[in-house]
Design a protein around this motif. Structure first.
Motif, PDB file in Angstrom:
ATOM      1  N   UNK A  52      -5.230  -4.992 -10.634  1.00  0.00           N
ATOM      2  CA  UNK A  52      -6.156  -4.246  -9.773  1.00  0.00           C
ATOM      3  C   UNK A  52      -5.834  -4.543  -8.312  1.00  0.00           C
ATOM      4  N   UNK A  53      -6.293  -3.658  -7.433  1.00  0.00           N
ATOM      5  CA  UNK A  53      -6.080  -3.895  -6.007  1.00  0.00           C
ATOM      6  C   UNK A  53      -6.732  -5.212  -5.599  1.00  0.00           C
ATOM      7  N   UNK A  54      -6.021  -5.989  -4.821  1.00  0.00           N
ATOM      8  CA  UNK A  54      -6.583  -7.249  -4.335  1.00  0.00           C
ATOM      9  C   UNK A  54      -7.800  -6.958  -3.467  1.00  0.00           C
ATOM     10  N   UNK A  55      -8.741  -7.851  -3.529  1.00  0.00           N
ATOM     11  CA  UNK A  55     -10.015  -7.685  -2.832  1.00  0.00           C
ATOM     12  C   UNK A  55      -9.854  -7.538  -1.323  1.00  0.00           C
ATOM     13  N   UNK A  56      -8.919  -8.249  -0.749  1.00  0.00           N
ATOM     14  CA  UNK A  56      -8.765  -8.239   0.699  1.00  0.00           C
ATOM     15  C   UNK A  56      -7.589  -7.399   1.183  1.00  0.00           C
ATOM     16  N   UNK A  57      -7.209  -6.423   0.386  1.00  0.00           N
ATOM     17  CA  UNK A  57      -6.177  -5.477   0.795  1.00  0.00           C
ATOM     18  C   UNK A  57      -6.793  -4.080   0.710  1.00  0.00           C
ATOM     19  N   UNK A  69     -12.261   6.605  -3.555  1.00  0.00           N
ATOM     20  CA  UNK A  69     -11.658   7.750  -4.239  1.00  0.00           C
ATOM     21  C   UNK A  69     -11.490   7.363  -5.709  1.00  0.00           C
ATOM     22  N   UNK A  70     -10.277   7.390  -6.211  1.00  0.00           N
ATOM     23  CA  UNK A  70     -10.024   7.096  -7.614  1.00  0.00           C
ATOM     24  C   UNK A  70      -9.225   5.809  -7.815  1.00  0.00           C
ATOM     25  N   UNK A  71      -9.280   4.916  -6.831  1.00  0.00           N
ATOM     26  CA  UNK A  71      -8.567   3.651  -6.961  1.00  0.00           C
ATOM     27  C   UNK A  71      -7.081   3.861  -7.159  1.00  0.00           C
ATOM     28  N   UNK A  72      -6.514   3.166  -8.116  1.00  0.00           N
ATOM     29  CA  UNK A  72      -5.081   3.275  -8.384  1.00  0.00           C
ATOM     30  C   UNK A  72      -4.684   4.635  -8.944  1.00  0.00           C
ATOM     31  N   UNK A  73      -5.660   5.418  -9.363  1.00  0.00           N
ATOM     32  CA  UNK A  73      -5.379   6.760  -9.880  1.00  0.00           C
ATOM     33  C   UNK A  73      -5.566   7.837  -8.807  1.00  0.00           C
ATOM     34  N   UNK A  74      -5.736   7.426  -7.546  1.00  0.00           N
ATOM     35  CA  UNK A  74      -5.852   8.376  -6.441  1.00  0.00           C
ATOM     36  C   UNK A  74      -4.556   9.165  -6.332  1.00  0.00           C
ATOM     37  N   UNK A  75      -4.638  10.495  -6.318  1.00  0.00           N
ATOM     38  CA  UNK A  75      -3.425  11.315  -6.188  1.00  0.00           C
ATOM     39  C   UNK A  75      -2.700  11.043  -4.869  1.00  0.00           C
ATOM     40  N   UNK A  76      -1.383  11.080  -4.934  1.00  0.00           N
ATOM     41  CA  UNK A  76      -0.540  10.918  -3.752  1.00  0.00           C
ATOM     42  C   UNK A  76       0.366  12.141  -3.653  1.00  0.00           C
ATOM     43  N   UNK A  77      -0.157  13.212  -3.057  1.00  0.00           N
ATOM     44  CA  UNK A  77       0.623  14.449  -2.982  1.00  0.00           C
ATOM     45  C   UNK A  77       1.895  14.286  -2.147  1.00  0.00           C
ATOM     46  N   UNK A  78       2.848  15.143  -2.410  1.00  0.00           N
ATOM     47  CA  UNK A  78       4.115  15.117  -1.693  1.00  0.00           C
ATOM     48  C   UNK A  78       3.862  15.139  -0.186  1.00  0.00           C
ATOM     49  N   UNK A  79       4.490  14.217   0.524  1.00  0.00           N
ATOM     50  CA  UNK A  79       4.350  14.147   1.970  1.00  0.00           C
ATOM     51  C   UNK A  79       3.167  13.333   2.457  1.00  0.00           C
ATOM     52  N   UNK A  80       2.370  12.797   1.535  1.00  0.00           N
ATOM     53  CA  UNK A  80       1.197  12.011   1.932  1.00  0.00           C
ATOM     54  C   UNK A  80       1.642  10.720   2.615  1.00  0.00           C
ATOM     55  N   UNK A  81       0.720  10.171   3.392  1.00  0.00           N
ATOM     56  CA  UNK A  81       0.940   8.875   4.003  1.00  0.00           C
ATOM     57  C   UNK A  81       0.074   7.837   3.303  1.00  0.00           C
ATOM     58  N   UNK A  82       0.678   6.744   2.897  1.00  0.00           N
ATOM     59  CA  UNK A  82      -0.049   5.655   2.266  1.00  0.00           C
ATOM     60  C   UNK A  82       0.005   4.463   3.222  1.00  0.00           C
ATOM     61  N   UNK A  83      -1.145   3.888   3.513  1.00  0.00           N
ATOM     62  CA  UNK A  83      -1.205   2.726   4.401  1.00  0.00           C
ATOM     63  C   UNK A  83      -1.754   1.533   3.652  1.00  0.00           C
ATOM     64  N   UNK A  84      -1.055   0.416   3.747  1.00  0.00           N
ATOM     65  CA  UNK A  84      -1.519  -0.850   3.169  1.00  0.00           C
ATOM     66  C   UNK A  84      -1.989  -1.701   4.340  1.00  0.00           C
ATOM     67  N   UNK A  85      -3.273  -2.077   4.304  1.00  0.00           N
ATOM     68  CA  UNK A  85      -3.840  -2.793   5.427  1.00  0.00           C
ATOM     69  C   UNK A  85      -4.558  -4.047   4.926  1.00  0.00           C
ATOM     70  N   UNK A  86      -4.039  -5.223   5.272  1.00  0.00           N
ATOM     71  CA  UNK A  86      -4.743  -6.446   4.883  1.00  0.00           C
ATOM     72  C   UNK A  86      -6.040  -6.561   5.684  1.00  0.00           C
ATOM     73  N   UNK A  87      -7.106  -6.940   5.010  1.00  0.00           N
ATOM     74  CA  UNK A  87      -8.393  -7.100   5.678  1.00  0.00           C
ATOM     75  C   UNK A  87      -8.328  -8.305   6.615  1.00  0.00           C
ATOM     76  N   UNK A  88      -9.028  -8.188   7.713  1.00  0.00           N
ATOM     77  CA  UNK A  88      -9.070  -9.263   8.696  1.00  0.00           C
ATOM     78  C   UNK A  88     -10.461  -9.866   8.661  1.00  0.00           C
ATOM     79  N   UNK A  89     -10.522 -11.177   8.510  1.00  0.00           N
ATOM     80  CA  UNK A  89     -11.805 -11.869   8.483  1.00  0.00           C
ATOM     81  C   UNK A  89     -12.005 -12.590   9.807  1.00  0.00           C
ATOM     82  N   UNK A  90     -13.227 -12.843  10.093  1.00  0.00           N
ATOM     83  CA  UNK A  90     -13.515 -13.572  11.319  1.00  0.00           C
ATOM     84  C   UNK A  90     -14.845 -13.145  11.900  1.00  0.00           C
ATOM     85  N   UNK A  91     -15.189 -13.737  12.998  1.00  0.00           N
ATOM     86  CA  UNK A  91     -16.490 -13.435  13.551  1.00  0.00           C
ATOM     87  C   UNK A  91     -16.480 -13.042  14.951  1.00  0.00           C
TER      88      UNK A  91
END
Length: 91
Positions: A52-57, A69-91
């Protein structure tokens, strides 16, 4: 489907320093599997030991957070942009 995946700085060691790579897949899980085939080790940083997707990603397909959306089953149409962003913690 070919998509463009934006790679955060912390994961660029897996992509040879590239900030963006291409990947294939009709849904996010297939895109991640293709990333792993071409950039070994990256999937373990995005997915937990249960697959499963990591909690902080956060992952977006275009501007949509896949958790709402649909998690790992979210459609990725041709030409789509996928961004992986690590969560930032802090105060």
């Amino acid at each position: 489907m070919s998509v463009s995946v934006r790679i955060p700085t912390i994961l660029r060691t897996y992509t040879g320093g590239l900030s963006e790579v291409s990947a294939e897949g009709a849904v996010l899980s297939e895109v991640i599997a293709d990333l792993e085939r071409n950039h070994a080790g990256i999937a373990a940083r995005v997915l937990d030991e249960t697959g499963r997707l990591r909690r902080f990603v956060n992952v977006y397909v275009n501007d949509d957070d896949v958790r709402f959306e649909q998690g790992l089953e979210t459609p990725t149409p041709d030409g789509a942009g996928v961004s992986i962003i690590p969560a930032v913690a802090g105060g």
